[in-house]
Design an enzyme around this catalytic site. Sequence first.
Site, mmCIF file in Angstrom:
data_model
loop_
_atom_site.group_PDB
_atom_site.id
_atom_site.type_symbol
_atom_site.label_atom_id
_atom_site.label_comp_id
_atom_site.label_asym_id
_atom_site.label_seq_id
_atom_site.Cartn_x
_atom_site.Cartn_y
_atom_site.Cartn_z
ATOM 1 N N CYS A 49 0.798 -1.227 0.000
ATOM 2 C CA CYS A 49 0.000 0.000 0.000
ATOM 3 C C CYS A 49 0.831 1.277 0.000
ATOM 4 O O CYS A 49 0.433 2.264 -0.628
ATOM 5 C CB CYS A 49 -0.973 0.000 1.175
ATOM 6 S SG CYS A 49 -0.333 -0.647 2.713
ATOM 7 N N LYS A 52 2.594 1.703 -3.529
ATOM 8 C CA LYS A 52 1.515 1.797 -4.512
ATOM 9 C C LYS A 52 0.816 3.142 -4.421
ATOM 10 O O LYS A 52 0.505 3.762 -5.452
ATOM 11 C CB LYS A 52 0.529 0.652 -4.289
ATOM 12 C CG LYS A 52 -0.624 0.626 -5.273
ATOM 13 C CD LYS A 52 -1.512 -0.574 -5.000
ATOM 14 C CE LYS A 52 -2.087 -0.513 -3.607
ATOM 15 N NZ LYS A 52 -2.933 -1.684 -3.281
ATOM 16 N N TYR A 100 10.866 1.635 10.984
ATOM 17 C CA TYR A 100 10.291 0.439 11.598
ATOM 18 C C TYR A 100 11.350 -0.326 12.393
ATOM 19 O O TYR A 100 11.091 -0.794 13.511
ATOM 20 C CB TYR A 100 9.707 -0.473 10.513
ATOM 21 C CG TYR A 100 8.238 -0.255 10.245
ATOM 22 C CD1 TYR A 100 7.320 -1.286 10.394
ATOM 23 C CD2 TYR A 100 7.755 0.979 9.825
ATOM 24 C CE1 TYR A 100 5.972 -1.113 10.141
ATOM 25 C CE2 TYR A 100 6.403 1.178 9.565
ATOM 26 C CZ TYR A 100 5.524 0.134 9.724
ATOM 27 O OH TYR A 100 4.190 0.320 9.477
ATOM 28 N N ARG A 200 -11.479 -13.402 -15.287
ATOM 29 C CA ARG A 200 -12.086 -14.691 -15.638
ATOM 30 C C ARG A 200 -13.585 -14.727 -15.349
ATOM 31 O O ARG A 200 -14.295 -15.600 -15.860
ATOM 32 C CB ARG A 200 -11.398 -15.824 -14.884
ATOM 33 C CG ARG A 200 -11.546 -15.769 -13.380
ATOM 34 C CD ARG A 200 -10.791 -16.898 -12.725
ATOM 35 N NE ARG A 200 -10.922 -16.855 -11.268
ATOM 36 C CZ ARG A 200 -10.357 -17.722 -10.446
ATOM 37 N NH1 ARG A 200 -9.606 -18.688 -10.941
ATOM 38 N NH2 ARG A 200 -10.523 -17.616 -9.141
ATOM 39 N N ARG A 206 -15.723 -7.585 -6.238
ATOM 40 C CA ARG A 206 -16.738 -8.275 -5.429
ATOM 41 C C ARG A 206 -16.701 -7.756 -3.994
ATOM 42 O O ARG A 206 -15.647 -7.535 -3.436
ATOM 43 C CB ARG A 206 -16.478 -9.780 -5.427
ATOM 44 C CG ARG A 206 -16.717 -10.465 -6.766
ATOM 45 C CD ARG A 206 -16.471 -11.964 -6.651
ATOM 46 N NE ARG A 206 -16.599 -12.626 -7.930
ATOM 47 C CZ ARG A 206 -17.750 -13.049 -8.446
ATOM 48 N NH1 ARG A 206 -18.874 -12.874 -7.759
ATOM 49 N NH2 ARG A 206 -17.780 -13.644 -9.630
ATOM 50 N N THR A 313 -4.186 -3.711 6.290
ATOM 51 C CA THR A 313 -3.112 -3.383 7.233
ATOM 52 C C THR A 313 -3.635 -2.878 8.577
ATOM 53 O O THR A 313 -3.173 -3.336 9.628
ATOM 54 C CB THR A 313 -2.159 -2.358 6.591
ATOM 55 O OG1 THR A 313 -1.505 -2.965 5.480
ATOM 56 C CG2 THR A 313 -1.115 -1.884 7.594
ATOM 57 N N ALA A 343 -10.964 1.098 0.999
ATOM 58 C CA ALA A 343 -10.900 1.979 -0.172
ATOM 59 C C ALA A 343 -10.181 1.285 -1.305
ATOM 60 O O ALA A 343 -9.367 0.372 -1.095
ATOM 61 C CB ALA A 343 -10.184 3.283 0.176
ATOM 62 N N HIS A 438 -19.552 24.272 3.146
ATOM 63 C CA HIS A 438 -19.680 24.648 1.737
ATOM 64 C C HIS A 438 -18.583 25.637 1.328
ATOM 65 O O HIS A 438 -18.217 26.509 2.117
ATOM 66 C CB HIS A 438 -21.058 25.294 1.527
ATOM 67 C CG HIS A 438 -21.324 25.696 0.115
ATOM 68 N ND1 HIS A 438 -21.665 24.785 -0.864
ATOM 69 C CD2 HIS A 438 -21.296 26.914 -0.478
ATOM 70 C CE1 HIS A 438 -21.832 25.430 -1.998
ATOM 71 N NE2 HIS A 438 -21.616 26.726 -1.799
ATOM 72 N N GLU A 443 -19.901 17.806 1.743
ATOM 73 C CA GLU A 443 -21.186 18.313 2.213
ATOM 74 C C GLU A 443 -22.351 17.498 1.656
ATOM 75 O O GLU A 443 -23.450 17.500 2.226
ATOM 76 C CB GLU A 443 -21.355 19.787 1.840
ATOM 77 C CG GLU A 443 -21.537 20.051 0.370
ATOM 78 C CD GLU A 443 -21.732 21.543 0.063
ATOM 79 O OE1 GLU A 443 -22.604 22.160 0.704
ATOM 80 O OE2 GLU A 443 -21.017 22.066 -0.806
#
Length: 449
Positions: A49, A52, A100, A200, A206, A313, A343, A438, A443
């Site tokens: 992620c 990408k 990390y 396929r 889905r 994740t 998302a 707005h 909104e």
Amino acid sequence: MNDKLDYDLFVIGAGSGGVRAARVAAGHGAKVAIAEEYRVGGTCVIRGCVPKKLLVYGAHFAEDLRDARQFGWDVKETKFNWPVLRDNVLAEVARIEHVYTETLTNHDIEVFKERAVLTSPQSVKLAGGREVRAKTILIATGGWPVRPQFPGSEHAITSNEVFHLDTLPKRVVIAGGGYIANEFAGIFHGFGAHVTIVNRSDQLLRGYDEQIRDRLLQISMTKGIEFRFNAPFEKITRNEDATFHVEMSGCDAIDADIVLFATGRAPNVSGLGLEVAGVELNEKGAIRVDEDNKSSVASIYAVGDVTDRIQLTPVAIREGQAFADTVFGDMPTRVDYANVPSAVFSHPPMAGVGLTEAQARDKLGTIRTYTSDFRPMKNVLAGRNERALYKMIVDAATNVVVGLHMIGPDAPEILQVAAIAVKAKLTKADFDATVALHPSMAEELVLFR
């Protein structure tokens, strides 16, 4: 080897879930070690992620630069340089990997940068030959790209390799209909490649709301992305010019510079020694765990994509946190898998939380749906006909909002905040009572009528 335990916790896999579990367990006072055979950070940071999303940002400039002219900017001739973006993305990945690693070492966690396999319910053997024992073992090895097998399938690449391409392909065939396929379709199209998605089945994405995914298909086709449905692969052959000839059943063959498999991910369990330790797998090849992430073996737990739950994740991180708090912090915690937002960083992106319309009808019976189908202000001035679509699903009996789904610019950013409302079981009246901000796209969420 004597019976003395070397660690309270040994983690196999230093991805998001494993790193969170190790860090939190160490914070609770446990003596922790973690083994990672490739690079610290796991799929999300190293080859998923994070890189990408950076490519998605890069691809968006194709449209942004064209649109800028309508906003008064004198944009000269533009040219995309793939090696610059590729190298910058890989450098950022290396930076995050270092962060990390520092997080682990700063918590006095011993890091083994080598493969580890189970040799018993409380022991693992490292690739270098050392065998260690731990009171508790956590498996967090994530998933691995599925590679369909057919003549010539070895010529295709997966998402593991796509970030390291030497040159930018002009023609791309992408196998699959899920989020990875649609995201890379948008990326390569933005970079100027001709993209064909080959699926396929007859359906994309889905699990997402049908109306939203149909809108993505419509927009993608308008942009020039091609689709081949009900077209299983038959054969890939390498041409003399190093390109590929792709044959499928039910449609004409296609020539391409690369073929990308985006056909899902399977639990990464091969060669881990699970059978030696007595760890059971389910029918999908994932580690079977209970609500507390415990496997069939009392001393072995698993979190993240190596289990068969939600392959996201943030979910793996929640599971790692819950495991560490429960086992080492005397704070019993379980993950709530209801209303997890997700998302697709396609072009444009789509996002959703809660029940789709079809799911809501099956589960609740009587529902109300509200939609806002509009042209974002930025698209209007840019002369872009692309429309956004927001959808709210309400339980007619309680007026509770049970689902929100959207496609359009910044949809994931908007949905993250809106997901709080769905998680909190707010009603349509609560949305109606909120004053609109707005002018904004968000909104529309409080203006459904």
